[in-house]
Enzyme design. Structure first.
Site, PDB file in Angstrom:
ATOM      1  CD1 TRP A  28      55.712 -45.820  19.831  1.00  0.00           C
ATOM      2  CD2 TRP A  28      53.713 -46.754  20.133  1.00  0.00           C
ATOM      3  NE1 TRP A  28      54.769 -44.828  19.720  1.00  0.00           N
ATOM      4  CE2 TRP A  28      53.526 -45.372  19.901  1.00  0.00           C
ATOM      5  CE3 TRP A  28      52.580 -47.551  20.347  1.00  0.00           C
ATOM      6  CZ2 TRP A  28      52.280 -44.778  19.883  1.00  0.00           C
ATOM      7  CZ3 TRP A  28      51.332 -46.957  20.336  1.00  0.00           C
ATOM      8  CH2 TRP A  28      51.194 -45.582  20.102  1.00  0.00           C
ATOM      9  CG  HIS A  29      51.472 -50.737  22.051  1.00  0.00           C
ATOM     10  ND1 HIS A  29      52.019 -51.039  20.820  1.00  0.00           N
ATOM     11  CD2 HIS A  29      50.207 -50.297  21.806  1.00  0.00           C
ATOM     12  CE1 HIS A  29      51.111 -50.794  19.875  1.00  0.00           C
ATOM     13  NE2 HIS A  29      50.017 -50.340  20.446  1.00  0.00           N
ATOM     14  N   GLY A  30      54.675 -50.048  25.483  1.00  0.00           N
ATOM     15  CA  GLY A  30      55.076 -50.009  26.888  1.00  0.00           C
ATOM     16  C   GLY A  30      56.225 -50.960  27.163  1.00  0.00           C
TER      17      GLY A  30
END
Length: 241
Positions: A86-88
Protein backbone atom coordinates in the site's frame (compact mmCIF):
# COMPACT_ATOMS: atom_id res chain seq x y z
CA UNK A 1 16.53 7.55 15.88
CA UNK A 2 16.17 11.09 14.53
CA UNK A 3 14.17 9.86 11.53
CA UNK A 4 11.82 8.14 14.00
CA UNK A 5 11.17 11.56 15.55
CA UNK A 6 10.95 13.27 12.17
CA UNK A 7 8.34 10.95 10.68
CA UNK A 8 6.27 10.95 13.87
CA UNK A 9 6.29 14.75 14.24
CA UNK A 10 5.58 15.18 10.51
CA UNK A 11 2.75 12.66 10.20
CA UNK A 12 1.11 13.00 13.62
CA UNK A 13 1.22 16.78 13.38
CA UNK A 14 -0.56 17.17 10.09
CA UNK A 15 -3.10 14.49 11.07
CA UNK A 16 -3.78 16.65 14.14
CA UNK A 17 -4.07 19.74 11.92
CA UNK A 18 -6.57 17.88 9.70
CA UNK A 19 -8.52 16.77 12.78
CA UNK A 20 -8.59 20.35 14.09
CA UNK A 21 -9.72 21.78 10.72
CA UNK A 22 -12.48 19.16 10.57
CA UNK A 23 -13.67 20.06 14.09
CA UNK A 24 -13.88 23.74 13.06
CA UNK A 25 -16.36 22.60 10.38
CA UNK A 26 -18.28 20.37 12.79
CA UNK A 27 -16.78 16.96 11.94
CA UNK A 28 -15.11 14.75 14.54
CA UNK A 29 -12.40 12.54 13.03
CA UNK A 30 -10.78 9.62 14.83
CA UNK A 31 -7.48 10.13 16.64
CA UNK A 32 -4.73 8.74 14.39
CA UNK A 33 -1.82 8.63 16.86
CA UNK A 34 -1.73 7.76 20.55
CA UNK A 35 1.87 8.21 21.80
CA UNK A 36 3.07 5.17 19.78
CA UNK A 37 6.66 5.29 21.07
CA UNK A 38 5.36 4.34 24.51
CA UNK A 39 4.34 0.91 23.20
CA UNK A 40 5.65 -2.22 24.89
CA UNK A 41 5.37 -4.55 21.88
CA UNK A 42 4.89 -4.43 18.11
CA UNK A 43 1.10 -5.08 17.99
CA UNK A 44 0.58 -2.30 20.55
CA UNK A 45 2.70 0.04 18.42
CA UNK A 46 0.40 -0.59 15.46
CA UNK A 47 -2.65 -0.01 17.63
CA UNK A 48 -1.22 3.44 18.42
CA UNK A 49 0.42 4.41 15.09
CA UNK A 50 -1.60 5.40 11.99
CA UNK A 51 -4.71 3.99 13.69
CA UNK A 52 -6.97 4.68 10.70
CA UNK A 53 -4.81 2.56 8.35
CA UNK A 54 -4.38 -0.27 10.87
CA UNK A 55 -8.14 -0.29 11.53
CA UNK A 56 -8.94 -0.33 7.80
CA UNK A 57 -6.66 -3.31 7.10
CA UNK A 58 -8.04 -5.14 10.14
CA UNK A 59 -11.69 -4.56 9.13
CA UNK A 60 -11.39 -5.07 5.38
CA UNK A 61 -8.51 -7.56 4.97
CA UNK A 62 -7.61 -9.41 8.18
CA UNK A 63 -11.12 -10.15 9.50
CA UNK A 64 -12.62 -11.11 6.08
CA UNK A 65 -9.72 -13.55 5.60
CA UNK A 66 -10.71 -15.25 8.88
CA UNK A 67 -9.10 -13.05 11.53
CA UNK A 68 -8.15 -14.97 14.67
CA UNK A 69 -10.57 -17.82 13.93
CA UNK A 70 -8.63 -19.74 11.26
CA UNK A 71 -5.31 -19.57 9.41
CA UNK A 72 -4.17 -16.77 11.72
CA UNK A 73 -0.56 -16.65 10.51
CA UNK A 74 -1.56 -16.79 6.84
CA UNK A 75 -3.99 -13.91 7.44
CA UNK A 76 -1.27 -11.90 9.16
CA UNK A 77 1.19 -12.57 6.32
CA UNK A 78 -1.28 -11.43 3.64
CA UNK A 79 -2.39 -8.37 5.61
CA UNK A 80 1.14 -7.14 6.27
CA UNK A 81 2.30 -7.88 2.73
CA UNK A 82 -0.55 -5.70 1.46
CA UNK A 83 0.19 -3.03 4.09
CA UNK A 84 3.74 -2.79 2.76
CA UNK A 85 2.53 -2.74 -0.85
CA UNK A 86 0.00 0.00 0.00
CA UNK A 87 2.90 2.37 0.75
CA UNK A 88 4.42 1.82 -2.70
CA UNK A 89 5.44 -0.77 -5.29
CA UNK A 90 9.01 -0.90 -4.01
CA UNK A 91 10.89 -3.82 -2.48
CA UNK A 92 11.77 -1.90 0.66
CA UNK A 93 8.07 -1.33 1.49
CA UNK A 94 7.24 -5.00 0.89
CA UNK A 95 10.23 -5.98 3.06
CA UNK A 96 9.04 -3.47 5.70
CA UNK A 97 5.52 -4.96 5.74
CA UNK A 98 6.81 -8.55 5.90
CA UNK A 99 9.26 -7.56 8.66
CA UNK A 100 6.48 -6.32 10.94
CA UNK A 101 4.18 -9.20 9.97
CA UNK A 102 6.87 -11.75 10.90
CA UNK A 103 7.58 -10.04 14.24
CA UNK A 104 3.88 -9.96 15.16
CA UNK A 105 3.71 -13.72 14.37
CA UNK A 106 6.74 -14.38 16.59
CA UNK A 107 5.15 -12.38 19.42
CA UNK A 108 1.92 -14.37 19.04
CA UNK A 109 3.84 -17.66 19.11
CA UNK A 110 5.90 -17.14 22.28
CA UNK A 111 7.31 -13.64 22.90
CA UNK A 112 4.09 -12.29 24.42
CA UNK A 113 4.36 -14.83 27.24
CA UNK A 114 7.98 -13.82 27.83
CA UNK A 115 7.04 -10.11 28.01
CA UNK A 116 4.40 -10.87 30.65
CA UNK A 117 7.12 -12.25 32.95
CA UNK A 118 9.75 -9.52 32.60
CA UNK A 119 9.76 -5.82 33.65
CA UNK A 120 7.94 -3.54 31.20
CA UNK A 121 11.09 -1.48 30.63
CA UNK A 122 12.69 -4.36 28.69
CA UNK A 123 9.71 -4.90 26.42
CA UNK A 124 9.53 -1.14 25.84
CA UNK A 125 13.21 -0.99 24.80
CA UNK A 126 12.63 -4.02 22.55
CA UNK A 127 9.67 -2.31 20.85
CA UNK A 128 11.66 0.89 20.23
CA UNK A 129 14.61 -1.09 18.83
CA UNK A 130 12.33 -3.03 16.44
CA UNK A 131 10.53 0.12 15.29
CA UNK A 132 13.78 2.03 14.62
CA UNK A 133 15.11 -0.85 12.48
CA UNK A 134 11.74 -0.81 10.70
CA UNK A 135 12.13 2.91 9.92
CA UNK A 136 15.45 2.18 8.22
CA UNK A 137 13.65 -0.34 5.96
CA UNK A 138 10.95 2.26 5.30
CA UNK A 139 13.34 5.13 4.55
CA UNK A 140 15.69 3.60 1.96
CA UNK A 141 14.15 2.64 -1.38
CA UNK A 142 17.64 1.74 -2.62
CA UNK A 143 18.65 -1.68 -1.26
CA UNK A 144 22.37 -0.87 -1.46
CA UNK A 145 21.89 2.21 0.72
CA UNK A 146 19.69 0.21 3.11
CA UNK A 147 22.37 -2.47 3.51
CA UNK A 148 25.05 0.18 4.12
CA UNK A 149 22.86 1.93 6.71
CA UNK A 150 22.09 -1.29 8.61
CA UNK A 151 25.78 -2.23 8.64
CA UNK A 152 26.62 1.20 10.07
CA UNK A 153 23.83 0.93 12.68
CA UNK A 154 25.22 -2.38 13.93
CA UNK A 155 28.88 -1.24 13.90
CA UNK A 156 29.79 -3.35 10.86
CA UNK A 157 31.13 -0.41 8.82
CA UNK A 158 34.24 1.72 9.37
CA UNK A 159 32.21 4.78 10.30
CA UNK A 160 32.70 6.66 13.59
CA UNK A 161 29.74 6.93 15.94
CA UNK A 162 29.94 10.74 15.67
CA UNK A 163 32.02 13.24 13.67
CA UNK A 164 32.27 17.03 13.44
CA UNK A 165 29.43 17.34 10.92
CA UNK A 166 26.96 15.24 12.92
CA UNK A 167 28.05 16.88 16.20
CA UNK A 168 27.44 20.33 14.70
CA UNK A 169 24.04 19.28 13.32
CA UNK A 170 22.99 17.91 16.72
CA UNK A 171 24.12 21.00 18.63
CA UNK A 172 22.45 23.38 16.16
CA UNK A 173 19.14 21.52 16.42
CA UNK A 174 19.19 20.41 20.06
CA UNK A 175 16.15 22.57 20.89
CA UNK A 176 14.14 20.87 18.12
CA UNK A 177 15.17 17.45 19.42
CA UNK A 178 14.05 18.39 22.95
CA UNK A 179 10.70 19.63 21.60
CA UNK A 180 10.31 16.40 19.59
CA UNK A 181 10.98 14.29 22.70
CA UNK A 182 8.48 16.29 24.79
CA UNK A 183 5.73 15.97 22.18
CA UNK A 184 6.43 12.26 21.68
CA UNK A 185 5.58 11.49 25.31
CA UNK A 186 2.09 11.93 26.83
CA UNK A 187 2.89 15.20 28.63
CA UNK A 188 0.09 17.16 26.94
CA UNK A 189 -2.40 14.36 27.57
CA UNK A 190 -1.54 14.14 31.28
CA UNK A 191 -1.65 17.95 31.72
CA UNK A 192 -5.05 18.11 29.99
CA UNK A 193 -6.50 15.31 32.13
CA UNK A 194 -5.29 16.93 35.35
CA UNK A 195 -6.60 20.32 34.22
CA UNK A 196 -10.03 18.86 33.55
CA UNK A 197 -10.03 17.49 37.10
CA UNK A 198 -8.88 20.88 38.36
CA UNK A 199 -11.75 22.54 36.47
CA UNK A 200 -14.26 20.60 38.52
CA UNK A 201 -12.72 21.98 41.73
CA UNK A 202 -11.68 25.52 40.74
CA UNK A 203 -13.28 27.28 37.79
CA UNK A 204 -10.95 30.30 38.01
CA UNK A 205 -7.78 28.19 37.81
CA UNK A 206 -9.25 26.21 34.92
CA UNK A 207 -10.01 29.38 32.93
CA UNK A 208 -6.50 30.72 33.61
CA UNK A 209 -4.96 27.48 32.32
CA UNK A 210 -7.06 27.60 29.16
CA UNK A 211 -5.97 31.19 28.50
CA UNK A 212 -2.30 30.20 28.94
CA UNK A 213 -2.80 27.14 26.74
CA UNK A 214 -4.25 29.29 23.93
CA UNK A 215 -1.42 31.80 24.26
CA UNK A 216 1.23 29.06 24.03
CA UNK A 217 -0.52 27.56 20.99
CA UNK A 218 -0.57 30.94 19.20
CA UNK A 219 3.13 31.51 19.96
CA UNK A 220 4.03 28.01 18.68
CA UNK A 221 2.00 28.63 15.51
CA UNK A 222 3.79 31.95 14.93
CA UNK A 223 7.27 30.46 15.53
CA UNK A 224 6.50 27.47 13.26
CA UNK A 225 5.25 29.78 10.49
CA UNK A 226 8.39 31.93 10.69
CA UNK A 227 10.61 28.82 10.52
CA UNK A 228 8.69 27.47 7.51
CA UNK A 229 8.90 30.79 5.66
CA UNK A 230 12.65 30.84 6.29
CA UNK A 231 13.07 27.58 4.38
CA UNK A 232 12.36 27.29 0.68
CA UNK A 233 11.16 23.66 0.48
CA UNK A 234 9.36 21.81 3.28
CA UNK A 235 7.36 18.84 1.95
CA UNK A 236 5.43 16.55 4.29
CA UNK A 237 7.25 13.21 4.43
CA UNK A 238 3.97 11.29 4.20
CA UNK A 239 2.55 13.42 1.36
CA UNK A 240 3.34 10.78 -1.30
CA UNK A 241 1.33 8.17 0.60
Amino acid sequence: VLFAFQIYCDFASYCTIAKGCAEVMGFRLMTNFDTPYFSKNVPEFWRRWHISLSTWFKDYVYIPLGGNRKRVYFNLAVTWFLTGLWHGASWNFILWGCYFGLLIMIEKLFLRKVFEKIPKLFSHVYALFIVIIGWALFYFTDMTQLTACLKAMFGMAEIPLIDEISRSALLNNVYLIIIAVVFSIPVYKLVTERTDRLGRRSHGAYVMFKVCQTAVTVVLLAVSSVMLVGQTYNPFLYFRF
